[in-house]
Design a protein around this motif. Structure first.
Motif, PDB file in Angstrom:
ATOM      1  N   GLN A 408      44.516  19.485  72.508  1.00  0.00           N
ATOM      2  CA  GLN A 408      43.933  19.088  71.224  1.00  0.00           C
ATOM      3  C   GLN A 408      45.019  18.863  70.168  1.00  0.00           C
ATOM      4  N   GLU A 409      46.085  19.614  70.277  1.00  0.00           N
ATOM      5  CA  GLU A 409      47.128  19.542  69.253  1.00  0.00           C
ATOM      6  C   GLU A 409      48.146  18.434  69.504  1.00  0.00           C
ATOM      7  N   LEU A 410      48.104  17.806  70.701  1.00  0.00           N
ATOM      8  CA  LEU A 410      49.111  16.792  71.033  1.00  0.00           C
ATOM      9  C   LEU A 410      49.205  15.664  70.002  1.00  0.00           C
ATOM     10  N   PRO A 411      48.090  15.020  69.620  1.00  0.00           N
ATOM     11  CA  PRO A 411      48.204  13.947  68.625  1.00  0.00           C
ATOM     12  C   PRO A 411      48.813  14.438  67.312  1.00  0.00           C
ATOM     13  N   THR A 412      48.378  15.642  66.912  1.00  0.00           N
ATOM     14  CA  THR A 412      48.916  16.206  65.665  1.00  0.00           C
ATOM     15  C   THR A 412      50.406  16.474  65.797  1.00  0.00           C
ATOM     16  N   VAL A 413      50.804  17.070  66.928  1.00  0.00           N
ATOM     17  CA  VAL A 413      52.218  17.354  67.152  1.00  0.00           C
ATOM     18  C   VAL A 413      53.029  16.069  67.188  1.00  0.00           C
ATOM     19  N   GLN A 416      53.448  14.947  63.622  1.00  0.00           N
ATOM     20  CA  GLN A 416      54.396  15.822  62.944  1.00  0.00           C
ATOM     21  C   GLN A 416      55.822  15.554  63.410  1.00  0.00           C
ATOM     22  N   SER A 417      55.972  15.234  64.705  1.00  0.00           N
ATOM     23  CA  SER A 417      57.307  14.948  65.234  1.00  0.00           C
ATOM     24  C   SER A 417      57.873  13.683  64.599  1.00  0.00           C
ATOM     25  N   LYS A 418      57.029  12.673  64.434  1.00  0.00           N
ATOM     26  CA  LYS A 418      57.488  11.428  63.808  1.00  0.00           C
ATOM     27  C   LYS A 418      57.911  11.683  62.369  1.00  0.00           C
ATOM     28  N   LYS A 419      57.106  12.491  61.644  1.00  0.00           N
ATOM     29  CA  LYS A 419      57.468  12.805  60.261  1.00  0.00           C
ATOM     30  C   LYS A 419      58.784  13.590  60.215  1.00  0.00           C
ATOM     31  N   ARG A 420      58.913  14.469  61.182  1.00  0.00           N
ATOM     32  CA  ARG A 420      60.123  15.292  61.217  1.00  0.00           C
ATOM     33  C   ARG A 420      61.356  14.439  61.494  1.00  0.00           C
ATOM     34  N   VAL A 421      61.224  13.447  62.381  1.00  0.00           N
ATOM     35  CA  VAL A 421      62.338  12.535  62.675  1.00  0.00           C
ATOM     36  C   VAL A 421      62.723  11.771  61.410  1.00  0.00           C
ATOM     37  N   THR A 422      61.693  11.339  60.669  1.00  0.00           N
ATOM     38  CA  THR A 422      61.954  10.606  59.421  1.00  0.00           C
ATOM     39  C   THR A 422      62.721  11.484  58.439  1.00  0.00           C
ATOM     40  N   LEU A 423      62.291  12.754  58.323  1.00  0.00           N
ATOM     41  CA  LEU A 423      62.957  13.672  57.401  1.00  0.00           C
ATOM     42  C   LEU A 423      64.400  13.931  57.837  1.00  0.00           C
ATOM     43  N   LEU A 424      64.606  14.077  59.143  1.00  0.00           N
ATOM     44  CA  LEU A 424      65.961  14.315  59.629  1.00  0.00           C
ATOM     45  C   LEU A 424      66.859  13.092  59.400  1.00  0.00           C
ATOM     46  N   ALA A 425      66.267  11.905  59.589  1.00  0.00           N
ATOM     47  CA  ALA A 425      67.044  10.680  59.338  1.00  0.00           C
ATOM     48  C   ALA A 425      67.431  10.589  57.867  1.00  0.00           C
ATOM     49  N   ASP A 426      66.485  10.931  56.978  1.00  0.00           N
ATOM     50  CA  ASP A 426      66.782  10.931  55.546  1.00  0.00           C
ATOM     51  C   ASP A 426      67.895  11.928  55.224  1.00  0.00           C
ATOM     52  N   LYS A 427      67.816  13.082  55.873  1.00  0.00           N
ATOM     53  CA  LYS A 427      68.843  14.093  55.625  1.00  0.00           C
ATOM     54  C   LYS A 427      70.211  13.613  56.091  1.00  0.00           C
ATOM     55  N   LEU A 428      70.240  12.894  57.228  1.00  0.00           N
ATOM     56  CA  LEU A 428      71.512  12.373  57.734  1.00  0.00           C
ATOM     57  C   LEU A 428      72.083  11.341  56.767  1.00  0.00           C
ATOM     58  N   GLN A 464      62.316   7.746  71.977  1.00  0.00           N
ATOM     59  CA  GLN A 464      61.269   8.409  72.769  1.00  0.00           C
ATOM     60  C   GLN A 464      59.924   8.321  72.075  1.00  0.00           C
ATOM     61  N   LEU A 465      59.923   8.528  70.774  1.00  0.00           N
ATOM     62  CA  LEU A 465      58.663   8.464  70.030  1.00  0.00           C
ATOM     63  C   LEU A 465      58.106   7.052  69.992  1.00  0.00           C
ATOM     64  N   GLY A 466      58.943   6.089  70.264  1.00  0.00           N
ATOM     65  CA  GLY A 466      58.473   4.708  70.277  1.00  0.00           C
ATOM     66  C   GLY A 466      57.959   4.262  71.624  1.00  0.00           C
ATOM     67  N   PHE A 467      58.107   5.097  72.676  1.00  0.00           N
ATOM     68  CA  PHE A 467      57.604   4.725  74.004  1.00  0.00           C
ATOM     69  C   PHE A 467      56.087   4.727  74.019  1.00  0.00           C
ATOM     70  N   SER A 468      55.530   3.984  74.977  1.00  0.00           N
ATOM     71  CA  SER A 468      54.066   3.944  75.111  1.00  0.00           C
ATOM     72  C   SER A 468      53.524   5.302  75.566  1.00  0.00           C
ATOM     73  N   ARG A 469      54.317   6.045  76.347  1.00  0.00           N
ATOM     74  CA  ARG A 469      53.925   7.396  76.768  1.00  0.00           C
ATOM     75  C   ARG A 469      55.057   8.350  76.349  1.00  0.00           C
ATOM     76  N   VAL A 470      54.676   9.332  75.563  1.00  0.00           N
ATOM     77  CA  VAL A 470      55.661  10.225  74.952  1.00  0.00           C
ATOM     78  C   VAL A 470      55.638  11.579  75.670  1.00  0.00           C
ATOM     79  N   ASN A 471      56.843  12.062  75.976  1.00  0.00           N
ATOM     80  CA  ASN A 471      56.976  13.414  76.527  1.00  0.00           C
ATOM     81  C   ASN A 471      57.183  14.373  75.347  1.00  0.00           C
ATOM     82  N   ILE A 472      56.086  14.951  74.879  1.00  0.00           N
ATOM     83  CA  ILE A 472      56.126  15.786  73.675  1.00  0.00           C
ATOM     84  C   ILE A 472      57.042  16.986  73.860  1.00  0.00           C
ATOM     85  N   ASP A 473      56.992  17.594  75.038  1.00  0.00           N
ATOM     86  CA  ASP A 473      57.829  18.770  75.270  1.00  0.00           C
ATOM     87  C   ASP A 473      59.310  18.429  75.124  1.00  0.00           C
ATOM     88  N   ASP A 474      59.708  17.251  75.695  1.00  0.00           N
ATOM     89  CA  ASP A 474      61.105  16.835  75.586  1.00  0.00           C
ATOM     90  C   ASP A 474      61.455  16.481  74.152  1.00  0.00           C
TER      91      ASP A 474
END
Length: 577
Positions: A408-413, A416-428, A464-474
């Motif tokens: 149930q949490e996969l879509p949410t995660v 959140q992962s995409k937002k987190r990548v954006t924040l990390l990119a901004d920080k870089l 990875q986040l841009g792939f059609s199938r995402v490995n959330i754990d990775d």
């Protein structure tokens, strides 16, 4: 006066003293003898002869008569001989006291006193002996009356309530008959006055009578237990067992054999009762009561266990169905999520494992139900098996719920992962801008290696986040690595910029001491590190060593001032946000 005259006067005085002593001694001896004679007269006035006459009226015989005769002989000897001897001794003492033989007088006085004491003792012994015989005569006569009444009461009790004594009645009557025979002998001896012989019989008779009364008091309760209570319990237990057996109940022990053993034990205890072995009979009754109580508890436990087993069966049926339904839903959910996500924890294998486990539980549950339907199972032993199934099914359900929540949490995660990548990119980018604004001549290779490594890691996560199938754990694992590396880069960046800024301020300070050769040389070295190798920390240290020698604590003050400025800027930035 002549010497002869003095001698004569002295002799007269001595003679007078001797006479006075003799006179006083005679008077004292006479007084003591008179007191002893008076005491003897008092003894003769005691009506012992009347006591002896009264004693003869007791019609004593046997040993009692011998005791009386011995007492009478003692007194007759005292009356006829000892009293006269006392009078004679008194006269002898008085006569001896008239002379000058004080030793003989003293010995005679002691002998007289001894005779008086012995006379007193004889009278006390005779008097006490007569009292004992009179009391014994009275006690035995009263005992005859009491025992006769008691035996009549016991005989009446045995006749009127013989049913209450069960098989013990014959033995009780036998004992009572034997006691009555002994009582007849006791009564005969008492009537004859042979109290000494009667006393021995009475002691035994009294003890055995008390024992009989105790048995008569105890036996009805024992008989009731053996003829009413325990048989009633056995009938009740047998009926309960027959009913439960007909309903399919099984027991771990042989109930019929236990009931038969109790019945045999009861019969053996009745024989103990018949022989009046009451202590052993009481012990056997206690054992039988404990055994019957255990059987009652066994039946009650099995009845309660059966209720629990039936209730558990209903719950297990629903539980198994629920777990299977959840497993089916997990299959379906996993199939849908497989279109968007790559799973690396063998979720499909775990779901199949639960399916196998549920199948095994179903088989075990069906076997248990078959045992019950064929009346092959002891209900109390099934509860443990059911609880084990509950524990296993509960574990599976919890694991299923955990996986379902993760699905149930996969879509949410993912979001959140995409937002987190954006924040990390901004920080870089902010890190990059921070050293670009500094206008540094260049950056160390070690720093650039870390910077480009973090940038590459972040780019891989974006891909990875841009792939059609995402490995959330990775993705989560790489995000954790990137976050840690980015924090390290931020620390290195802050340290690099701080060292460069402090170096610039120290260079300006060094210009004040340009005439100092050591300062000039250090400044030249610092410029090399700063402009050529971009080692800003080494450049700062080079200037700090020489300037701190000139102005102790200078470098530390510059550093503190810089950090205070940065803290102020950070606070203003947070307020603006």
């Amino acid at each position: 006066m002549t010497q002869i005259g003095h001698i004569v006067i002295g002799l007269i005085i001595v003679v007078a003293a001797i006479y006075l002593i003799i006179f006083v001694s005679q008077r004292l001896t006479a007084r003591k003898v008179n007191k002893l004679v008076q005491k003897k007269s008092q003894l003769t006035e005691i009506p012992m002869r009347d006591r002896l006459i009264k004693g003869r009226q007791l019609s004593l015989t046997g040993q009692s008569l011998k005791q009386f005769q011995l007492l009478e002989t003692k007194y007759n000897h005292l009356e006829k001989t000892e009293f006269n001897s006392i009078d004679l001794k008194a006269n002898t003492v008085l006569f001896d006291s008239q002379g000058l033989n004080f030793l003989k007088t003293s010995q005679g006085m002691k002998e007289l006193q001894r005779q008086i004491r012995e006379a007193e003792t004889t009278i006390d012994v005779v008097n006490q002996g007569l009292n004992d015989l009179e009391q014994l005569d009275e006690a035995h006569k009263q005992a005859v009356k009491d025992l006769e009444a008691k035996y009549q009461e016991l005989r009446k009790l045995l006749l009127s309530q013989n049913f209450a004594f069960g098989p013990a009645i014959d033995k009780l009557e036998e004992i009572l008959g034997s006691l009555e025979e002994d009582f007849d002998e006791f009564s005969r001896l008492t009537e004859m006055g042979d109290h000494a012989t009667a006393a021995g019989i009475y002691e035994t008779l009294s003890m055995e009578t008390n024992q009989l009364e105790q048995r008569i008091e105890q036996i009805p309760t024992i008989n009731t237990e053996l003829t009413d209570t325990i048989p009633g319990q056995l009938t009740e237990l047998q009926n309960a067992y027959n009913k439960m057996a007909a309903e399919g109940f099984k027991f771990e022990t042989n109930i019929e054999k236990q009931l038969a053993n109790i019945a045999e034990q009861r019969q053996a205890t009745l024989e103990l009762l018949q022989e009046l072995t009451l202590k052993k009979a009481t012990e056997e009754i206690a054992k039988m009561k404990a055994q019957t109580e255990l059987l009652y508890e066994t039946f009650d436990e099995e009845a309660k266990a059966a209720q629990v087993v039936w209730e558990n069966n209903e719950k297990l049926t629903g539980y198994v169905a629920q777990n299977k339904r959840q497993n089916h839903e997990l299959y379906a959910r996993l199939d849908r999520l497989n279109q968007d996500f790559v799973f690396s924890k063998d979720e499909l294998g775990q779901i199949r494992s639960w399916e196998i486990q549920l199948g095994n539980n179903t088989v075990n549950f069906e076997e248990l139900r078959q045992h019950i339907s064929r009346h092959e199972a002891v209900f109390s032993t099934l509860i443990g098996q059911q609880e084990a199934m509950f524990t296993d099914l509960k574990r599976i359900a919890q694991e299923q719920t955990t996986m379902w929540q993760a699905f149930q949490e996969l879509p949410t995660v993912l979001g959140q992962s995409k937002k987190r990548v954006t924040l990390l990119a901004d920080k870089l980018r902010l890190i990059q801008r921070s050293f670009e604004r500094q206008g540094l001549p260049g950056l160390p290779d070690t720093y650039l290696s870390i910077f480009y490594s973090v940038s590459d890691e972040l780019e891989r996560v974006k891909q990875q986040l841009g792939f059609s199938r995402v490995n959330i754990d990775d993705v989560l694992r790489q995000l954790s690595i990137v976050t840690a590396d980015l924090d390290t880069l931020q620390e290195r960046t802050d340290s690099l910029i701080e060292a460069a800024t402090i170096t610039e301020r120290l260079v300006r300070k060094a210009l004040m001491y340009r005439d100092n050769p050591a300062v000039a040389q250090s400044t030249q070295q610092a410029r090399y590190f700063y402009e050529t190798s971009y080692d800003y920390e080494q450049s700062m240290k080079t200037l700090a060593v020489i300037l701190d020698q000139i102005e102790p604590g200078l470098t530390n003050r510059v550093v503190q001032q810089y950090r205070q400025e940065q803290a102020t800027l950070q606070a203003e930035y947070l307020e603006q946000e």
